[in-house]
Scaffold this active site. Structure first.
Site, mmCIF file in Angstrom:
data_model
loop_
_atom_site.group_PDB
_atom_site.id
_atom_site.type_symbol
_atom_site.label_atom_id
_atom_site.label_comp_id
_atom_site.label_asym_id
_atom_site.label_seq_id
_atom_site.Cartn_x
_atom_site.Cartn_y
_atom_site.Cartn_z
ATOM 1 N N LYS A 155 51.377 22.048 59.401
ATOM 2 C CA LYS A 155 52.760 21.786 58.978
ATOM 3 C C LYS A 155 53.707 21.789 60.183
ATOM 4 O O LYS A 155 54.562 20.921 60.299
ATOM 5 C CB LYS A 155 53.221 22.829 57.947
ATOM 6 C CG LYS A 155 52.432 22.792 56.643
ATOM 7 C CD LYS A 155 53.102 23.593 55.553
ATOM 8 C CE LYS A 155 53.128 25.084 55.796
ATOM 9 N NZ LYS A 155 51.813 25.732 55.785
ATOM 10 N N ARG A 180 57.570 29.070 48.562
ATOM 11 C CA ARG A 180 56.176 29.489 48.574
ATOM 12 C C ARG A 180 55.777 30.142 47.253
ATOM 13 O O ARG A 180 54.620 30.564 47.117
ATOM 14 C CB ARG A 180 55.974 30.495 49.704
ATOM 15 C CG ARG A 180 55.135 29.959 50.862
ATOM 16 C CD ARG A 180 55.040 31.081 51.805
ATOM 17 N NE ARG A 180 54.084 31.094 52.839
ATOM 18 C CZ ARG A 180 54.329 30.738 54.101
ATOM 19 N NH1 ARG A 180 55.438 30.177 54.448
ATOM 20 N NH2 ARG A 180 53.411 30.946 55.020
ATOM 21 N N ARG A 210 43.748 29.876 67.214
ATOM 22 C CA ARG A 210 45.069 29.493 67.755
ATOM 23 C C ARG A 210 45.587 30.556 68.731
ATOM 24 O O ARG A 210 45.481 31.750 68.485
ATOM 25 C CB ARG A 210 46.037 29.342 66.577
ATOM 26 C CG ARG A 210 47.419 28.915 66.973
ATOM 27 C CD ARG A 210 48.159 28.347 65.801
ATOM 28 N NE ARG A 210 48.511 29.357 64.801
ATOM 29 C CZ ARG A 210 49.265 29.093 63.736
ATOM 30 N NH1 ARG A 210 49.696 27.873 63.511
ATOM 31 N NH2 ARG A 210 49.551 30.043 62.869
ATOM 32 N N ARG A 241 48.857 35.294 67.391
ATOM 33 C CA ARG A 241 49.814 35.826 66.421
ATOM 34 C C ARG A 241 49.108 36.915 65.631
ATOM 35 O O ARG A 241 47.954 36.734 65.226
ATOM 36 C CB ARG A 241 50.236 34.695 65.455
ATOM 37 C CG ARG A 241 51.558 34.075 65.804
ATOM 38 C CD ARG A 241 51.844 32.849 64.999
ATOM 39 N NE ARG A 241 51.846 33.046 63.543
ATOM 40 C CZ ARG A 241 52.238 32.115 62.670
ATOM 41 N NH1 ARG A 241 52.642 30.931 63.106
ATOM 42 N NH2 ARG A 241 52.222 32.332 61.387
ATOM 43 N N ARG A 294 46.053 35.630 53.872
ATOM 44 C CA ARG A 294 47.047 34.553 53.769
ATOM 45 C C ARG A 294 46.519 33.426 52.881
ATOM 46 O O ARG A 294 47.265 32.831 52.112
ATOM 47 C CB ARG A 294 47.388 34.019 55.174
ATOM 48 C CG ARG A 294 48.211 35.012 55.983
ATOM 49 C CD ARG A 294 48.296 34.622 57.426
ATOM 50 N NE ARG A 294 49.152 33.460 57.667
ATOM 51 C CZ ARG A 294 49.150 32.774 58.802
ATOM 52 N NH1 ARG A 294 48.356 33.118 59.792
ATOM 53 N NH2 ARG A 294 49.959 31.751 58.946
#
Ligand code: AMP
Length: 217
Positions: A13, A87, A126, A159, A170
């Site tokens: 996104k 969300r 990531r 992160r 998540r």
């Protein structure tokens, strides 16, 4: 244009939003980015959000709705691209009500579809540069030197919510609380599915095709 970008965490996104904003000059409102900014500034809101974010849970609706309705109000007539918000169905209903008050509504919901295994691989690999914000992936887009930013030599960081156990939370949160929005907006005839497992360029082209058609109507 008033657009919502839906999709699981790691669907790309953020990348697609940057490209959409560049091409259509719309305002980009990322609830995750706004929350991270609040945390970096040490604000009360940022402190309230911290524990939820670090465990992969959702920040309570009331906090997010107030924060995002304020951000949307600042966009005025220009329109916006919403990334990470809404969300939950409660958030979507409140968003509809806020837009109704100004005689507006959502024009389109882009639904980026990516299988869970791909999401997990993308997120846990990531890394980002704490100095310049550059984003890497240890397998698909590694820096020239392990864990070091190509631009400024800073040590890359992960992160906290990209750690394996948090990613699983998540994903569960996404399926339980956010995926029902596909039906919510589907019933309003607003959803356009996009295959998010393709390369970033291919995904952008699919999105641009749809948005170009929207701009021309
Ligand atoms: P993101 O960068 O969009 O993945 O967001 C990071 C984290 O911020 C999420 O895992 C949530 O804890 C929180 N967050 C972001 N947007 C929302 C939202 N719309 N509702 C509740 N929590 C959110």
């Amino acid at each position: 244009m008033r657009i919502v970008l839906l999709g699981p965490p790691g669907a790309g996104k953020g990348t697609q939003c940057k490209r959409i904003v560049e091409r259509y000059k719309t305002a980009h409102l990322s609830s995750g980015d706004i929350l991270r900014q609040e945390r970096a500034e040490g604000s009360e809101l940022g402190e309230k959000a911290r524990s939820y974010m670090d465990s992969g849970a959702l920040v309570p609706d009331a906090i997010i709705i107030e924060m995002m309705v304020k951000a949307i109000a600042k966009c005025g007539e220009k329109g916006f691209l919403l990334d990470g918000f809404p969300r939950t169905v409660v958030q979507a209903e409140e968003l509809d009500r806020a837009l109704e008050r100004i005689g507006a509504g959502i024009d389109l919901v882009l639904n980026l579809q990516v299988p869970d295994e791909m999401v997990a691989r993308r997120l846990t690999g990531r890394r980002s540069c704490p100095k310049c914000g550059a984003v890497y992936h240890i397998e698909t887009m590694p820096p020239k030197t392990d864990e070091i930013c190509d631009n400024d030599g800073a040590e890359l960081v992960q992160r906290p919510d990209d750690r394996t156990e948090v990613v699983q939370n998540r994903l569960k949160t996404y399926h339980d609380q956010t995926a029902p929005l596909i039906d919510y907006y589907g019933r309003k005839g607003l959803v356009h599915d996009v295959d998010g497992s393709r390369s970033a360029d291919e995904v952008s082209n699919l999105i641009f095709e749809r948005l170009d058609a929207l701009c021309c109507c």
